[in-house]
Enzyme design. Structure first.
Site, PDB file in Angstrom:
ATOM      1  N   GLY A 126       0.819  -1.207   0.000  1.00  0.00           N
ATOM      2  CA  GLY A 126       0.000   0.000   0.000  1.00  0.00           C
ATOM      3  C   GLY A 126       0.845   1.245   0.000  1.00  0.00           C
ATOM      4  O   GLY A 126       2.070   1.199   0.193  1.00  0.00           O
ATOM      5  N   PRO A 127       0.233   2.379  -0.209  1.00  0.00           N
ATOM      6  CA  PRO A 127       0.967   3.658  -0.220  1.00  0.00           C
ATOM      7  C   PRO A 127       1.566   3.969   1.145  1.00  0.00           C
ATOM      8  O   PRO A 127       1.159   3.393   2.172  1.00  0.00           O
ATOM      9  CB  PRO A 127      -0.116   4.679  -0.604  1.00  0.00           C
ATOM     10  CG  PRO A 127      -1.238   3.877  -1.173  1.00  0.00           C
ATOM     11  CD  PRO A 127      -1.196   2.557  -0.497  1.00  0.00           C
ATOM     12  N   PRO A 128       2.525   4.885   1.207  1.00  0.00           N
ATOM     13  CA  PRO A 128       3.086   5.291   2.500  1.00  0.00           C
ATOM     14  C   PRO A 128       2.027   5.926   3.391  1.00  0.00           C
ATOM     15  O   PRO A 128       1.130   6.622   2.922  1.00  0.00           O
ATOM     16  CB  PRO A 128       4.165   6.315   2.110  1.00  0.00           C
ATOM     17  CG  PRO A 128       4.486   6.030   0.686  1.00  0.00           C
ATOM     18  CD  PRO A 128       3.219   5.519   0.069  1.00  0.00           C
ATOM     19  N   GLY A 147      -0.445   2.709   7.389  1.00  0.00           N
ATOM     20  CA  GLY A 147      -0.454   1.929   8.626  1.00  0.00           C
ATOM     21  C   GLY A 147       0.032   0.508   8.487  1.00  0.00           C
ATOM     22  O   GLY A 147      -0.379  -0.345   9.275  1.00  0.00           O
ATOM     23  N   THR A 184       3.218  -0.766   8.905  1.00  0.00           N
ATOM     24  CA  THR A 184       4.113  -1.146   9.996  1.00  0.00           C
ATOM     25  C   THR A 184       3.384  -1.205  11.331  1.00  0.00           C
ATOM     26  O   THR A 184       3.565  -2.139  12.120  1.00  0.00           O
ATOM     27  CB  THR A 184       5.279  -0.151  10.080  1.00  0.00           C
ATOM     28  OG1 THR A 184       5.962  -0.106   8.822  1.00  0.00           O
ATOM     29  CG2 THR A 184       6.256  -0.546  11.162  1.00  0.00           C
ATOM     30  N   SER A 189      -2.175   3.066 -18.957  1.00  0.00           N
ATOM     31  CA  SER A 189      -3.586   3.290 -18.633  1.00  0.00           C
ATOM     32  C   SER A 189      -4.102   4.656 -19.052  1.00  0.00           C
ATOM     33  O   SER A 189      -5.288   4.948 -18.872  1.00  0.00           O
ATOM     34  CB  SER A 189      -3.814   3.115 -17.126  1.00  0.00           C
ATOM     35  OG  SER A 189      -3.076   4.078 -16.398  1.00  0.00           O
ATOM     36  N   LYS A 234      -7.176   5.001  -7.663  1.00  0.00           N
ATOM     37  CA  LYS A 234      -7.598   6.004  -8.641  1.00  0.00           C
ATOM     38  C   LYS A 234      -8.967   6.579  -8.294  1.00  0.00           C
ATOM     39  O   LYS A 234      -9.204   7.790  -8.415  1.00  0.00           O
ATOM     40  CB  LYS A 234      -7.615   5.394 -10.038  1.00  0.00           C
ATOM     41  CG  LYS A 234      -6.245   4.993 -10.564  1.00  0.00           C
ATOM     42  CD  LYS A 234      -6.327   4.363 -11.935  1.00  0.00           C
ATOM     43  CE  LYS A 234      -4.937   3.981 -12.452  1.00  0.00           C
ATOM     44  NZ  LYS A 234      -4.997   3.352 -13.796  1.00  0.00           N
TER      45      LYS A 234
END
Length: 803
Positions: free
Chosen positions: A353-355, A358, A360, A675, A718
């Protein structure tokens, strides 16, 4: 014949010698020696080691060196003090010194090729001679020297023999002139025979034995005195026998550890070797450290874990908001463990997932919910395979890999082990860490994981491995195939508001030293923080902004300017945080021909990406700007070719005489991927026809040359990006219909999804009315032609985009 080598720097050696294939460290202090090392480092790091005839001579001349030397490779250089340097050298080949120039520090040498022609019979004969000479102990000869000889590490064996036997380098240098390895062994046998027959050999051996006895007796007396002093001070541990020395204590501790049968057998053998090695020998320290590692690893030590699904669910809900799919996977794992019992294997999850989403903290929450120990190992930037597998004990300073190091730190064989940033692994000449992880993360093989330092199997099957990554595409396929990938998409605005109220704000208020009643953030303030001060998939930036608010309130409370219980609204934020950084309304407000909104996926979440197109009289060229990657450039070429073929339906001018310029704003940011195909084609057709696209609509989909629209990835990210910017309609491929159905109802609320199969369907939605002009085609063509030739307004009045 040897190979002539000219102008090679040479290093004078007073004491010591280096054999080909061996590694040794030397102290270098003389100015000419230091200069030789620096010259080698500036070149190919090769240097000639020449042995002085007289080790006491401070400034030897050209004729003061023995005729043979060693071509070596400079492995490392360390500064031990202001004058001397500790240099690590590895022998490459023996050489005959043809000419030396001590003033210039250069040498002309002829390399002597080595031939590996040792037979088992020659090795046995040499070992018998070696043991019979009395210079080397039998255990050292058969446990250390023989394995080196049988694995063709002859140079390392000769290096150790010369050191242990105390043979002068001036005598051993003659061995370098022998043409083969077997000849060197025979020459060394002759040296042993001469030493044994000499008159002073027996006296030398007696003196050495007496010295060892004296040292051992002295250490024994000092150890007993130290034990008595500790007893008087009460420093001896309870239950520890006072008459045990260091080796006996280590043996007792190993006996009480639940080692595996293989490790038990290995420890007993190494303990016997330790008893016969002098305490001052370097080998003693290496072997003692190895036994301590065997003792300290958590053999068979398990942490009692929580199997109650209700308690696990309650703990996960308390620590994290949302993430229902991840929590469901954890609960399914707990259920299977409860049914399988001890026979169950450890699980391997990969949270992608993106930074700031959650990943970690979720791994920590999983460890807490299961009642297990938690250890974290960062893989970002790791390039050395030995970080995973460890180093062999033949290397100086060798130690186990970080997997076993963290398990010793955890103190159990079933912790939750977080491998953070698995997609950031690198590789170089030292190996590929991702290849070493294949054994660790494979449930079929990690039960018999073998560290190169430990050299015995260690069971990793009970470890709960969790890896994290920002992009699954950057994980090696073989590694990704061994893990259960769980996608963690970004949060919606309502989810961010709940996370901020429940977790972020109380935590930052506590960090700032503020009581819970100091102030509160209203819903309008949180919404403005989310939409106008942050733009991210996670909540990391949101927490930083809340932290700034808390610090501001802490500062005002100390000055007496802040009243307790104050409610901060949206209008108060500019005074605290400054002007908003993002304006959502500006993105969709521009309504021009040639401008179409697309959707892109990045490692930090989704993003709305505008595509701009302009048509200009020219020679039919295509210009692409905006730092587009190779895949996106090919997609733009395909879309432009299809648009030129389709636009003849509505215009009657020759498109081959018009240049097309396609630009993606924010030109400093690299962009790539297929895309944006339908977005680019729509922008080109809008520019050629002069018709505007719907401004509150966003597109995503790969386009073929025949006009077919293919499915894309990253749909949830998106859609979240489009929702943040107020997009009302999303055009996407028909093949992504199952992905739409899997989206949460909260995400889909307020957005109308239109699925398409080809470019004709795209144009019906993006440019309304364009597909309905076929009935009066000729009149529309003339009108479009006049508008294209005369309407300079839409070509010249668009303001430049400020990035």
């Amino acid at each position: 014949m040897g190979k002539s080598i000219t102008l090679m720097p040479f290093l004078p050696l007073r004491e010591g010698i280096l054999f080909p294939g061996a590694s040794e460290r030397f102290f270098v202090g003389r100015a000419n020696s230091v200069q030789a090392i620096l010259t080698a480092l500036e070149g190919d790091r090769r240097i000639v080691c020449a042995v002085q005839k007289n080790p006491e001579q401070e400034s030897p001349g050209d004729d003061d060196f023995l005729p043979f030397g060693t071509i070596a490779f400079v492995e490392s250089v360390e500064n031990s003090d202001s004058e001397a340097r500790l240099v690590g050298l590895e022998g490459i080949a023996a050489a005959r010194l043809d000419r030396l120039d001590t003033k210039r520090g250069e040498a002309k040498v002829i390399a002597i090729p080595d031939t590996e022609d040792l037979s088992p019979r020659a090795i046995r004969h040499f070992l018998a001679c070696l043991v019979g000479s009395g210079l080397i102990k039998q255990e050292l000869a058969y446990d250390y020297v023989e394995p080196l000889l049988r694995t063709d590490e002859i140079g390392q064996a000769l290096q150790r023999i010369i050191q242990e036997a105390g043979i002068a380098p001036q005598v051993a240098c003659a061995l370098l002139g022998e043409p083969s390895q077997s000849a060197r062994l025979k020459a060394l046998e002759a040296i042993f025979e001469e030493l044994r027959q000499s008159d002073g050999l027996r006296e030398q051996l007696n003196d050495r034995a007496k010295q060892r006895i004296h040292d051992a007796q002295r250490k024994y007396v000092l150890r007993e005195i130290l034990r008595d002093v500790k007893g008087e001070l009460g420093l001896i541990e309870d239950g520890k026998p006072e008459d045990l020395d260091e080796q006996e204590e280590l043996a007792r501790q190993l006996k009480n550890v639940a080692l595996s049968p293989e490790a038990r057998k290995r420890s007993e053998r190494e303990l016997k070797r330790l008893e016969n090695i002098p305490a001052m020998s370097p080998e003693y320290s290496v072997l003692h450290t190895y036994l301590e590692w065997l003792r300290d690893l958590p053999w068979g030590i398990r942490t009692k874990e929580e199997h109650n699904i209700t308690k696990v669910r309650r703990r996960l809900e308390k620590s994290h908001y949302g993430l229902d799919e991840v929590k469901r996977g954890i609960l399914e794992y707990v259920a299977s463990r409860q049914l399988a019992g001890e026979k169950g294997r450890g699980s391997i999850l990969c949270l992608v997932g993106p930074p700031g989403t959650g990943k970690t903290s979720l791994a920590k929450a999983i460890a807490c919910a299961l009642g297990r120990k938690f250890v974290r190992m960062s893989l970002g930037g790791m390039r050395d395979e030995a970080e995973i597998r460890g180093h062999r004990r033949t290397y100086v300073g060798a130690m186990p890999g970080r997997i076993l190091q963290h398990l010793r730190k955890a103190g159990s064989v079933n912790p939750v082990f977080l491998l953070d940033e698995v997609d950031k692994l690198g590789s170089d000449y030292r190996g590929d860490p991702s290849a070493a992880l294949l054994e660790v993360l494979d449930p079929e093989t990690n039960a018999s994981f073998q560290d190169l330092y430990l050299e015995v199997e260690f069971d990793l099957s009970q470890v709960f491995f969790i890896t994290t990554a920002n992009s699954v595409h950057d994980i090696p396929p073989a590694l990704a195939d061994r893990m259960e990938v769980i996608q963690i998409a970004g949060y919606t605005a309502p989810e961010k508001r709940c996370i901020a109220e429940r977790f972020l704000l109380p935590r930052q208020m506590e960090c700032a030293g503020l009581p819970e009643t100091a102030f509160t953030l209203g819903e309008d303030a949180l919404d403005r923080l989310i939409h106008e001060y942050t733009r991210e998939a996670g909540v990391r930036s949101l927490e930083r902004e809340i932290q700034r608010v808390c610090r501001k309130q802490a500062f005002q409370s100390l000055e007496g300017k802040s009243a307790a219980g104050k409610v901060l609204g949206a209008a108060d934020l500019p005074d605290i945080l400054g002007k908003p950084r993002y304006a959502n309304s500006d993105v969709l407000a521009i309504d021009r021909a040639g401008l179409v909104h697309g959707l892109a996926w990045t490692e930090s979440g989704g993003q709305v990406l505008d595509i701009e197109a302009r048509a200009m009289p020219g020679e039919g060229r295509l210009v692409l700007t905006g730092k587009l990657g190779s895949v996106m450039q090919e997609s733009a070429q395909t879309a432009c070719s299809l648009a030129r073929c389709m636009v003849v339906r509505w215009v009657d001018f020759d498109c081959t005489k018009w240049d097309i310029h396609i630009h993606a704003p924010e030109a400093s940011i690299p962009k790539d991927g297929p895309s944006a195909g339908i977005t680019i084609a729509s922008a080109v057709i809008s520019a050629l026809t002069g018709r505007k696209a719907v401004s509150d609509m966003a597109l995503t989909g790969e386009l073929t040359l025949l006009g077919k629209v293919l499915p894309i990835g990253g749909l949830k990210e998106k859609v979240l990006a489009a929702k943040r910017l107020g997009v009302k309609t999303i055009i996407l491929p028909q093949g992504n219909l199952p992905d739409i159905e899997e989206l949460d109802a909260k995400i889909k609320r307020g957005i109308y999804f239109r699925t398409v199969r080809d470019m004709d369907e795209v144009l019906r939605h993006v440019i309304p009315g364009l597909m309905n002009i076929n009935g009066s085609r000729a009149g529309e063509k003339r009108a479009v032609k006049r508008r294209s030739a005369a309407d300079t307004d839409f070509k010249t009045t668009i303001p430049p985009i400020q990035v």
